[in-house]
Design an enzyme around this catalytic site. Structure first.
Site, PDB file in Angstrom:
ATOM      1  CG  HIS A  86      33.478  18.871  -8.952  1.00 57.06           C
ATOM      2  ND1 HIS A  86      32.477  18.889  -9.898  1.00 57.06           N
ATOM      3  CD2 HIS A  86      33.337  17.702  -8.274  1.00 57.06           C
ATOM      4  CE1 HIS A  86      31.779  17.758  -9.810  1.00 57.06           C
ATOM      5  NE2 HIS A  86      32.282  17.026  -8.835  1.00 57.06           N
ATOM      6  CB  SER A 187      33.613  10.562 -13.503  1.00 54.08           C
ATOM      7  OG  SER A 187      32.474  11.302 -13.872  1.00 54.08           O
TER       8      SER A 187
END
Length: 429
Positions: A86, A187
């Site tokens: 990510h 998140s």
């Protein structure tokens, strides 16, 4: 049904610098997802979290509650070990495109759930949608099939993963609370842990073109996320990487796909190659695979993997990529050495040319963006091309050029600019 807590009490606890109990966290995330806690109440809590912070145990519980709001995927039955990456987002950050097929070519399964761009940071799905025929949406069965057959998939996250995050993310965007490190960390990690990957490598960007402008903030975010991974038994490593200048030589959707294909063919800009290989090595180490990813770039396996991945999602890897109808060239103002090319300014220019969106529903131009002809450290001759702007709508040039005012510095040739390496630090548990 009577509720276990009162939203105002939870807000007051955090507003006054208190610690939320596990039960309060579980309740407020669930109640917000169910619509019992109103947007204005969650806005107040998000602001209190931004200003007061959360400790490690609170963030871990918040992350767990976000995961529990939806489904969890499981790839443990795949014939290969799974590992994901990510990035916190940057300008010209096309690394997912060459990285996923490269790591798959070395024997791992890469379930890369990606997003769309908002503002000056480009979205991986927008980039890939410039490939004719390519589809971002796959159901779970099809995703698993592509992972089994090809080893890599890049697709949109399904609505079932961490729905609490999707609701809260939209709220943070309009309430000035995007920068809250506990909320950023939870998140990102709630989605990645729910995705079911066996290991995770984080690319935490630092600099003008990133959310985290300072090394200290980026390090805090990286350490928080690595800790959340450990708490969830997902081995996690983070690299802090430079985003003071654009990554590679292209910013924009089809432009970045073209550059990614150059990397997969064994070429491409050195910074993109270096970061792709650094992240690939971390991913393969987490997957327990002893292989040198540079070999897979050299011998064509990574390119074969890319072509198979694109085709498996309906794309035509041989189709010509879209190009913009209009271009405008920015010339080097003087002879000397390029000392600085500001990532944020180039990102905003690309966005204004049509490569990005201001709202989630806005369309993007596949061919729009900025081509970079010189990177910091390069010797320039006055009057030679520095940047080329691409768009279908030439009335956009004026505002894009305004974004680039003051975006670059040229210094005398004998002087040495202060250049940062692509990888700045490594954070591991």
């Amino acid at each position: 049904m009577s509720e276990a807590f009162d939203a105002v009490d939870v807000i007051r606890t955090k507003r006054d610098g208190g610690r939320l109990s596990d039960e309060q966290v579980d309740w407020v995330v669930d109640a917000y997802t169910r619509g019992v806690v109103a947007d204005e109440q969650m806005s107040a809590l998000a602001m209190a979290i931004l200003l007061r912070g959360m400790d490690r145990a609170e963030i871990s519980r918040w992350t767990t509650a976000m995961i529990a709001s939806g489904e969890r995927m499981d790839f443990t039955d795949l014939p290969r070990p799974s590992v994901d990456k990510h990035s916190t987002g940057g300008v010209g950050d096309k690394i997912t495109l060459p990285l996923a097929p490269l790591v798959a070519a070395c024997g791992a399964a890469v379930p890369q759930l990606s997003g769309r761009g908002l503002g000056h940071t480009g979205g991986t799905l927008d980039k890939l949608e410039s490939v004719p025929g390519w589809q971002a949406s796959l159901d779970n069965d099809r995703m698993r099939q592509v992972l089994t057959d090809v080893g890599a998939v890049i697709c949109a996250a399904g609505s079932g993963l961490a729905p609490a995050d999707r609701k809260l993310y939209a709220l943070r965007d309009v309430t000035g609370t995007v920068e809250a490190i506990p909320l950023i960390a939870s998140s990102i990690m709630s989605k990645k842990i729910a995705e079911g990957t066996g290991g995770l490598v984080l690319d935490v960007k630092v600099g003008s073109g990133a959310f985290m402008k300072s090394l200290d903030d980026a390090r805090e975010l990286a350490e928080t996320m690595v800790g959340l991974g450990a708490d969830a038994s997902v081995p996690t490593v983070a690299l802090l990487t430079d985003m003071s200048t654009p990554l590679g030589l292209t910013v924009g959707n089809a432009l970045e796909v073209r550059e990614s294909v150059e990397v997969l063919a064994g070429g491409g800009p050195q910074d993109v190659v270096d970061l792709t290989l650094a992240l690939a090595r971390e991913m393969l180490a987490l997957a327990g695979i002893d292989a040198d990813p540079a070999d897979a770039l050299r011998d064509g396996r990574a390119m074969d993997s890319w072509r198979a991945m694109v085709a498996a999602q309906g794309g035509d890897p041989d189709a010509p990529l879209p190009t913009a109808r209009e271009t405008h060239t920015v010339l080097a103002p003087a002879e000397g050495v390029l000392a600085r090319l500001d990532a944020l300014a180039v990102g905003v220019a690309s966005w204004r040319l049509g490569a990005g969106r201001a709202r989630k529903e806005d369309p993007v131009q596949a061919g729009a963006g900025v081509e970079v002809h010189a990177k910091p450290g390069a010797v320039l001759r006055g009057g030679e091309p520095l940047l080329t702007l691409h768009t279908d709508t030439p009335e956009r040039f004026e505002r894009a050029l305004a974004a680039l005012e003051g975006a670059y510095d040229v210094i005398p040739e004998g002087d040495r600019p202060d250049l940062r390496p692509v990888v700045l630090e490594r954070v591991a548990g």
